[in-house]
Design an enzyme around this catalytic site. Structure first.
Site, PDB file in Angstrom:
ATOM      1  N   GLU A 279       0.858  -1.197   0.000  1.00 19.09           N
ATOM      2  CA  GLU A 279       0.000   0.000   0.000  1.00 19.09           C
ATOM      3  C   GLU A 279       0.890   1.241   0.000  1.00 19.09           C
ATOM      4  O   GLU A 279       2.115   1.139   0.186  1.00 19.09           O
ATOM      5  CB  GLU A 279      -0.953  -0.014   1.200  1.00 19.09           C
TER       6      GLU A 279
ATOM      7  N   HIS B 249      -9.265   9.328   2.580  1.00 21.36           N
ATOM      8  CA  HIS B 249      -8.813   8.217   1.744  1.00 21.36           C
ATOM      9  C   HIS B 249      -8.982   8.642   0.292  1.00 21.36           C
ATOM     10  O   HIS B 249     -10.043   9.150  -0.080  1.00 21.36           O
ATOM     11  CB  HIS B 249      -9.626   6.963   2.040  1.00 21.36           C
TER      12      HIS B 249
ATOM     13  N   ARG C  48      -0.978   8.924   1.508  1.00 24.32           N
ATOM     14  CA  ARG C  48      -2.376   9.316   1.255  1.00 24.32           C
ATOM     15  C   ARG C  48      -2.605  10.817   1.212  1.00 24.32           C
ATOM     16  O   ARG C  48      -3.439  11.298   0.449  1.00 24.32           O
ATOM     17  CB  ARG C  48      -3.257   8.750   2.365  1.00 24.32           C
TER      18      ARG C  48
ATOM     19  N   HIS D 198     -11.745   9.436   6.208  1.00 25.59           N
ATOM     20  CA  HIS D 198     -11.508   8.012   6.449  1.00 25.59           C
ATOM     21  C   HIS D 198     -11.024   7.718   7.858  1.00 25.59           C
ATOM     22  O   HIS D 198     -11.456   6.761   8.476  1.00 25.59           O
ATOM     23  CB  HIS D 198     -10.468   7.543   5.429  1.00 25.59           C
TER      24      HIS D 198
ATOM     25  N   ARG E 165      -1.380   9.117   8.843  1.00 25.62           N
ATOM     26  CA  ARG E 165      -1.202   7.682   9.140  1.00 25.62           C
ATOM     27  C   ARG E 165      -0.728   6.909   7.913  1.00 25.62           C
ATOM     28  O   ARG E 165      -1.244   7.089   6.807  1.00 25.62           O
ATOM     29  CB  ARG E 165      -2.538   7.095   9.614  1.00 25.62           C
TER      30      ARG E 165
HETATM   31  C1  SIN Z   1      -7.459   0.461   2.492  1.00 18.98           C
HETATM   32  O1  SIN Z   1      -7.655  -0.728   2.307  1.00 18.98           O
HETATM   33  O2  SIN Z   1      -7.135   1.237   1.598  1.00 18.98           O
HETATM   34  C2  SIN Z   1      -7.648   1.010   3.875  1.00 18.98           C
HETATM   35  C3  SIN Z   1      -6.572   0.550   4.732  1.00 18.98           C
HETATM   36  C4  SIN Z   1      -6.290   1.586   5.771  1.00 18.98           C
HETATM   37  O3  SIN Z   1      -7.020   2.562   5.892  1.00 18.98           O
HETATM   38  O4  SIN Z   1      -5.269   1.451   6.439  1.00 18.98           O
END
Ligand code: SIN
Length: 541
Positions: free
Chosen positions: A115, A236, A281, A342, A377
């Site tokens: 991610e 998000h 993010r 988010h 975060r």
């Molecule tokens: C996601 O799956 O994008 C959310 C995971 C997160 O917010 O850490």
């Protein structure tokens, strides 16, 4: 009615459930869910849990990625502690029976996802339903544990406080509303734990469930606990943009597996950033917001159509089937997405054992501010933090519970001082509409891009709404919905207050008035203490 426990846990996401299981062999536990036991933010978490299990990964890399994402505000000791405990937390969940997705060639090893902001593959997951899978395994354990009593559809109203043997005020439980019966209970405990999750419903667009109204944060604030860093609201980058489904997340893991953000002309939005679509993010959400404002489009697109359809269907079954039910085949069509609120990176100030600044009160999970996330975060660090802090707070709470007596509430305990519960009159609909008003001006003025002028406008609007809500609580009977509205107004106030004092741009706080990062004056947490002085002329504390 009065109920007595050793441990009272408010909230039933991953943090609350894990804590309850940790302490349950040491005393009686009451756990409260405002809706059903599984209607939580955890349940919606798709991505996974970040932990160092890859053969080419190191704890140091995870620490460095977390610090980089946190924009200079993450606390090193917290980061090291949480990251180091990650592998053990995953082992414990596996032992409890959580079925993490395994590698095809090595069924004994977890498949590691990627991610934004992570330098290595380290997201342990259950396909794209990690939160739901973990939650259901933990909830089953909770329901079968003889020392744990779970109460669903019970809304906590406020924290109880009593003088202890030394004459010091101590949190001793909570006033709680049994929503179905309309009855108020006093649930008392030696140790009270807030695990109420976040407050995404303070914004018009959010990935959070309806219950995310910041009740724990508002209760802690009213009880005098310090709170911190509430200006850092994480948006998000990729919430599904669809008229029939507003809060459905399209996991960042889709970009981790090659998904690309494009505009309506097919131009990649993140092409100029060194980390491309896997930038942190704050960077990606701001880039999308800028692109939407430039083009005037309502949304951008996330395109995974270049990956084999079988791969996408297998790796993202929930996203695939949900989108397909809306007529969108993500293996053939780009997904329309927009940023949405988010995650609350700040929260109730706690130490590394989850203890707040109020004796007897702990906070864990999203509602707490441990110093891990700083100004932004890192993806999938939240479930990790919830597990680690539940573990640490559990150990500390067991020690503390042995040293304190059961609270001696005067009987009959005084009624909830916050208002008269009952049947709200028809006019209450106007107050519940204030919630929409708050969500709208928070989105417009306190969203991804802020300025002093926008914050002042939000503060003025909030002042009027708050006055109406307070007036209503003074004069009429109120119900659970109104309690949530009032909590949302408190959360909005705390976010506006915090954002207004940070006269710089950092992480998730971007201000047009103060576009530069100012390490000399603002490389520090924004701590708020109740009572707080008026921030703007007319905005009462
Ligand atoms: C996601 O799956 O994008 C959310 C995971 C997160 O917010 O850490």
């Amino acid at each position: 009615m009065i109920q007595k426990f050793d441990y009272l846990v408010i909230g039933s996401g991953i943090a609350g459930l894990s804590f309850a299981l940790k302490v349950a062999d040491h005393g009686r536990v009451g756990i409260l869910a405002k809706r059903s036991l599984t209607d939580t933010n955890t349940n919606l978490a798709q991505g996974g849990i970040a932990a160092v299990l890859g053969q080419d990964d190191l704890l140091e890399y995870h620490v460095l990625d977390t610090l980089a994402s946190g924009g200079g505000l993450s606390r090193l000791e917290t980061v090291k502690t949480v990251v180091a405990a990650g592998p053990r937390m995953i082992r414990e969940l596996k032992d409890l029976g959580v079925p993490f997705t395994a590698q095809v060639d090595h069924p004994d090893r977890p498949e590691l996802g990627r991610e934004g902001g992570h330098s290595h593959r380290r997201i342990i997951h259950s396909k794209d339903m990690t939160g739901q899978t973990v939650q259901s395994v933990l909830a089953e354990r909770i329901l079968n544990h003889p020392n744990i009593t779970a109460f669903d559809h019970f809304l906590s109203l406020d924290l109880l406080q009593e003088k202890d043997a030394n004459g010091q005020m101590r949190v001793t439980g909570a006033w709680v509303l049994d929503i179905a019966q309309g009855e108020v209970w006093a649930m008392t405990a030696k140790v009270t734990v807030l695990a109420t999750g976040g407050s995404g419903k303070v914004y018009l667009y959010t990935t959070n469930p309806d219950g995310a109204s910041g009740d724990g944060l508002a209760m802690a604030w009213r009880a005098g606990a310090d709170v911190a860093n509430l200006e850092f609201v994480q948006f998000h980058p990729t919430c599904l943009f669809h008229p029939q489904l507003h809060n459905f997340l399209i996991s960042e893991a889709v970009r981790g597996e090659g998904g690309r953000l494009i505009n309506s002309e097919g131009v990649p939005i993140m092409k100029d950033h060194p980390q491309g679509d896997l930038a942190c993010r704050d960077v990606v959400a701001l880039a999308i917001d800028t692109e939407m404002k430039r083009s005037g489009a309502d949304n951008v697109f996330l395109d995974i159509t270049h990956r084999p359809a079988d791969f996408t269907r297998d790796r993202f079954p929930k996203i695939y089937s949900t989108c397909l039910s809306l007529g969108l085949d993500i293996t053939r069509q780009p997904i329309p997405v927009v940023p949405a609120a988010h995650y609350q990176c700040g929260g109730i100030v706690v130490n590394l054992d989850g203890q707040t600044t109020r004796p007897g009160l702990y906070a864990i999970g999203e509602v707490a501010c441990t110093g891990l996330h700083g100004a932004n975060r890192l993806a999938s660090n939240s479930l990790l933090e919830a597990l680690v802090m539940a573990d640490r707070a559990g150990a500390q709470a067991v020690i503390e519970a042995q040293t304190v007596d059961y609270p001696q509430l005067a009987e009959p305990y005084s009624p909830w001082p916050g208002g008269r519960l009952g049947h709200a009159p028809a006019e209450a609909v106007l107050i519940t509409q204030s919630w929409d008003e708050i969500r709208r001006f928070m989105w417009n003025y306190v969203g991804i891009v802020r300025s002093d002028q926008r914050l002042t406008m939000a503060a003025k609007r909030l002042e009027l709404v708050k006055a109406e809500i307070d007036d209503f609580f003074r004069n009429f009977e109120v119900d659970a919905d109104l309690v949530e509205v009032r909590n949302i107004a408190v959360v909005a106030e705390l976010i506006i207050r915090s954002a207004s004092t940070r006269r710089e741009s950092r992480g998730l706080h971007f201000s047009l008035t103060w576009p530069k990062q100012d390490d000399v004056n603002f490389k520090r947490d924004t701590i708020l203490r109740n009572p707080a002085p008026p921030l703007f002329p007319g905005l009462s504390a």
